[in-house]
Design an enzyme around this catalytic site. Structure first.
Site, PDB file in Angstrom:
ATOM      1  N   GLY A 116      59.724  44.301  26.596  1.00  0.00           N
ATOM      2  CA  GLY A 116      59.104  42.989  26.742  1.00  0.00           C
ATOM      3  C   GLY A 116      58.776  42.627  28.174  1.00  0.00           C
ATOM      4  N   SER A 119      56.229  47.204  30.802  1.00  0.00           N
ATOM      5  CA  SER A 119      56.343  48.484  31.509  1.00  0.00           C
ATOM      6  C   SER A 119      55.081  49.323  31.346  1.00  0.00           C
ATOM      7  CB  SER A 119      57.556  49.270  31.014  1.00  0.00           C
ATOM      8  OG  SER A 119      57.444  49.473  29.626  1.00  0.00           O
ATOM      9  N   SER A 120      54.549  49.399  30.141  1.00  0.00           N
ATOM     10  CA  SER A 120      53.395  50.271  29.931  1.00  0.00           C
ATOM     11  C   SER A 120      52.183  49.736  30.685  1.00  0.00           C
ATOM     12  CB  SER A 120      53.086  50.434  28.438  1.00  0.00           C
ATOM     13  OG  SER A 120      52.909  49.179  27.844  1.00  0.00           O
ATOM     14  N   ALA A 122      52.196  48.043  33.445  1.00  0.00           N
ATOM     15  CA  ALA A 122      52.385  48.293  34.878  1.00  0.00           C
ATOM     16  C   ALA A 122      52.076  49.753  35.212  1.00  0.00           C
ATOM     17  CB  ALA A 122      53.810  47.922  35.293  1.00  0.00           C
ATOM     18  N   ASP A 164      49.183  41.361  29.341  1.00  0.00           N
ATOM     19  CA  ASP A 164      50.050  42.210  30.172  1.00  0.00           C
ATOM     20  C   ASP A 164      49.269  42.881  31.298  1.00  0.00           C
ATOM     21  OD1 ASP A 164      51.826  41.775  28.125  1.00  0.00           O
ATOM     22  OD2 ASP A 164      52.583  43.831  28.146  1.00  0.00           O
TER      23      ASP A 164
HETATM   24  O1  PMV Z   1      56.465  43.612  24.592  1.00  0.00           O
HETATM   25  P1  PMV Z   1      55.225  43.628  25.416  1.00  0.00           P
HETATM   26  O2  PMV Z   1      55.500  43.465  26.886  1.00  0.00           O
HETATM   27  O3  PMV Z   1      54.365  44.840  25.117  1.00  0.00           O
HETATM   28  O4  PMV Z   1      54.348  42.350  25.017  1.00  0.00           O
HETATM   29  C1  PMV Z   1      53.713  42.251  23.739  1.00  0.00           C
HETATM   30  C2  PMV Z   1      53.026  40.924  23.645  1.00  0.00           C
HETATM   31  C3  PMV Z   1      52.295  40.667  22.325  1.00  0.00           C
HETATM   32  O5  PMV Z   1      51.714  39.374  22.437  1.00  0.00           O
HETATM   33  C4  PMV Z   1      53.238  40.680  21.147  1.00  0.00           C
HETATM   34  C5  PMV Z   1      51.189  41.703  22.077  1.00  0.00           C
HETATM   35  C6  PMV Z   1      50.051  41.604  23.076  1.00  0.00           C
HETATM   36  O6  PMV Z   1      49.379  42.642  23.282  1.00  0.00           O
HETATM   37  O7  PMV Z   1      49.783  40.526  23.620  1.00  0.00           O
END
Ligand code: PMV
Length: 353
Positions: A116, A119-120, A122, A164
């Site tokens: 969450g 990381s990917s 970045a 992200d």
């Molecule tokens: O867990 P992360 O950092 O990949 O965040 C996912 C966030 C979502 O809203 C669930 C999916 C997205 O691509 O926005």
């Protein structure tokens, strides 16, 4: 040789709902992925991953990018890590019009995988930046954000928002609503992160919310309500002085919204017992608010607390394997000094295949 780094992020509000066009506010944090890229004579890609919360591994391949050598770490993790690198390489080759460019790539990350904290994103952002600079075609952060989004979109089968990748590329607090991405002013909020040592499956969690939303009107309303929380939060942030220490009133209001957001994410089925326990430990320790961050299912929570109480409480929470303060990182992707990287050599456990 070129070296770039890019920050991870926490979601102040809006994950999941952002997938359906609601706004979200992620904030870059001072934990970075660092990618070193060295052009090769041939068209091979050699990837060495040092700290992706797993034992170091090295893979080398050429041509068919779905060729995966046999390595001694979980196939899922290698596929995930290599998949993102492949996609980043594809974007860099495309940007430089150099379809056969080969690279030696080293990834070092301070951001736990799939927890969450972005990381990917970045790794992809830093990878595209380093590889395009290595090919002599440096890109602006916004272009890197766009290409990193396309890379994530490809790897995640279309289940990706721009949140992200944009946040990691430009840094600071950002607002993302569909294709509209912009930086917003925000003070340095006192984020505390708790990590349960696990990871959620973003694709599955996003698909679960999608199913609920299609099946129940109230689930669709819940997603919209998250959007309302984000809009309320943004207007509170807009009134705050970005250069001052945040006032107690500001933190109280933002914390209340974070608590509300967590409740709605919980209702949408993306929390977990460990995340809930950490959220409650933070609240009981006096945090202004706490919520899961990112896809959920396991991984990290983020709380607002300027004191040390939440960190202490998390340290004594059985489910929490790591806790740390996360400063807002106003800088996005950046070039690092390659002299720092050149002396490090290859990690002893890395094995060229
Ligand atoms: O867990 P992360 O950092 O990949 O965040 C996912 C966030 C979502 O809203 C669930 C999916 C997205 O691509 O926005």
């Amino acid at each position: 040789m070129t070296v770039s780094s890019a920050p991870g992020k926490v979601y102040l509000f809006g994950e999941h709902a952002v997938v359906y066009g609601e706004p979200a506010v992620p904030c870059a944090i001072e934990r970075r992925a660092r990618v070193t890229v060295d052009a090769r004579e041939d068209d091979h890609i050699r990837v060495e991953a040092r700290d992706l919360s797993l034992d170091g591994f090295t893979v080398e391949y050429a041509g068919e990018t779905d060729y995966r050598p046999d390595v001694d770490v979980s196939k899922g993790l290698v596929d995930a890590a290599v998949g993102y690198i492949d996609a980043a390489v594809g974007q860099a080759r495309d940007a430089a019009d150099a379809p056969d460019a080969g690279f030696d790539i080293t990834v070092e990350s301070e951001i736990p995988l799939g927890a969450g904290l972005g990381s990917s994103a970045a790794v992809v952002v830093a990878g595209i930046d380093a590889a395009t600079r290595e090919l002599g075609v440096p890109l602006a952060p916004e272009e890197i954000a766009e290409r990193a989004y396309r890379a994530e979109y490809e790897v995640q089968d279309g289940q990706a928002s721009r949140a992200d990748t944009f946040c990691s590329a430009v840094g600071g607090a950002v607002r993302v609503e569909g294709d509209d991405c912009r930086r917003i002013d925000a003070p340095n909020l006192p984020f505390v992160v708790g990590f349960d040592g696990g990871a959620g499956d973003t694709g599955e969690l996003v698909a679960g919310v999608r199913r609920l939303r299609e099946e129940y009107g109230f689930a669709a309303d819940t997603v919209e309500s998250i959007g309302d929380i984000v809009r309320t939060g943004e207007s509170i942030l807009a009134d705050a002085d970005p250069d001052s220490v945040p006032s107690d009133d500001l933190l109280t209001e933002l914390g209340r919204l974070m608590d509300f957001d967590h409740g709605l994410l919980e209702a949408l089925g993306v929390s977990s017992r460990t995340l809930d326990n950490m959220v409650w430990a933070a609240r009981e320790a006096g945090a202004h608010g706490a919520k899961l961050t990112g896809a959920g299912g396991g991984g990290c929570i983020v709380a607002l607390d300027e004191t040390s109480e939440t960190r202490t409480a998390l340290r004594y929470t059985a489910e929490c394997t790591d806790e740390f303060r996360a400063e807002l990182d106003r800088e996005g992707v950046r070039e690092e000094d390659s002299a720092d990287a050149s002396g490090e050599g290859t990690s002893p456990e890395a094995e060229e295949l």
